[in-house]
Write a protein that holds these residues in place. Structure first.
Motif, PDB file in Angstrom:
ATOM      1  N   PRO A  94       0.928  -1.211  -0.091  1.00  0.00           N
ATOM      2  CA  PRO A  94      -0.047   0.065  -0.059  1.00  0.00           C
ATOM      3  C   PRO A  94       1.014   1.229   0.160  1.00  0.00           C
ATOM      4  O   PRO A  94       0.339   2.386  -0.477  1.00  0.00           O
ATOM      5  N   ASP A  95       2.003   1.229   0.301  1.00  0.00           N
ATOM      6  CA  ASP A  95       2.671   2.338   0.650  1.00  0.00           C
ATOM      7  C   ASP A  95       3.719   2.635  -0.551  1.00  0.00           C
ATOM      8  O   ASP A  95       4.509   3.438  -0.551  1.00  0.00           O
ATOM      9  N   GLN A  96       3.820   1.746  -1.498  1.00  0.00           N
ATOM     10  CA  GLN A  96       4.554   1.806  -2.917  1.00  0.00           C
ATOM     11  C   GLN A  96       3.766   2.454  -4.061  1.00  0.00           C
ATOM     12  O   GLN A  96       2.448   2.103  -4.062  1.00  0.00           O
ATOM     13  N   THR A  97       4.391   3.198  -4.941  1.00  0.00           N
ATOM     14  CA  THR A  97       3.796   3.717  -6.082  1.00  0.00           C
ATOM     15  C   THR A  97       4.641   3.275  -7.192  1.00  0.00           C
ATOM     16  O   THR A  97       5.950   3.028  -6.923  1.00  0.00           O
ATOM     17  N   LEU A  98       4.233   3.016  -8.375  1.00  0.00           N
ATOM     18  CA  LEU A  98       4.927   2.523  -9.258  1.00  0.00           C
ATOM     19  C   LEU A  98       4.589   3.401 -10.796  1.00  0.00           C
ATOM     20  O   LEU A  98       3.284   3.458 -10.944  1.00  0.00           O
ATOM     21  N   ILE A  99       5.715   4.079 -11.286  1.00  0.00           N
ATOM     22  CA  ILE A  99       5.622   4.407 -12.531  1.00  0.00           C
ATOM     23  C   ILE A  99       6.339   3.821 -13.524  1.00  0.00           C
ATOM     24  O   ILE A  99       7.456   3.468 -13.518  1.00  0.00           O
ATOM     25  N   ILE A 100       5.240   3.302 -14.616  1.00  0.00           N
ATOM     26  CA  ILE A 100       5.873   2.496 -15.861  1.00  0.00           C
ATOM     27  C   ILE A 100       5.675   3.453 -16.816  1.00  0.00           C
ATOM     28  O   ILE A 100       4.594   3.616 -17.335  1.00  0.00           O
TER      29      ILE A 100
END
Length: 97
Positions: free
Chosen positions: A48-54
């Protein structure tokens, strides 16, 4: 180890084809399997505390070229924005120890 071989048979470079996330094979992604349109597909699992930009980059691959890549490289077929259908072949080679 799995090696993918992607061959565009009919495509329009810049309008359709294969996109990859450069250098994504260097990261240790945690994945889970989910069902998409009746097929099992891997999905990146984030806490929940991670974000991912791909940001996938569309490869400039005219028909008849061959792209070889390892299975850890994030890749996708892009939505067709060309006038012709995209036709490609993919061969997966698996080496077992």
């Amino acid at each position: 180890y799995t090696l993918k071989c992607w061959i565009p048979l009919e495509c329009e470079p810049g309008a359709n084809g294969l996109a990859v996330v450069p250098h994504s094979h260097h990261y240790g992604w945690n994945t889970v399997t989910s069902e998409v349109e009746g097929l099992s597909r891997p999905k990146i699992e984030l806490s929940p505390d991670q974000t991912l930009i791909i940001e996938p980059a569309l490869l400039n691959t005219p028909p008849g070229n061959v792209v070889l890549f390892g299975d850890r490289l994030l890749h996708e077929g892009v939505v067709n924005r060309g006038a012709k259908p995209r036709v490609s072949a993919e061969v997966t080679l698996v080496a077992k120890r």
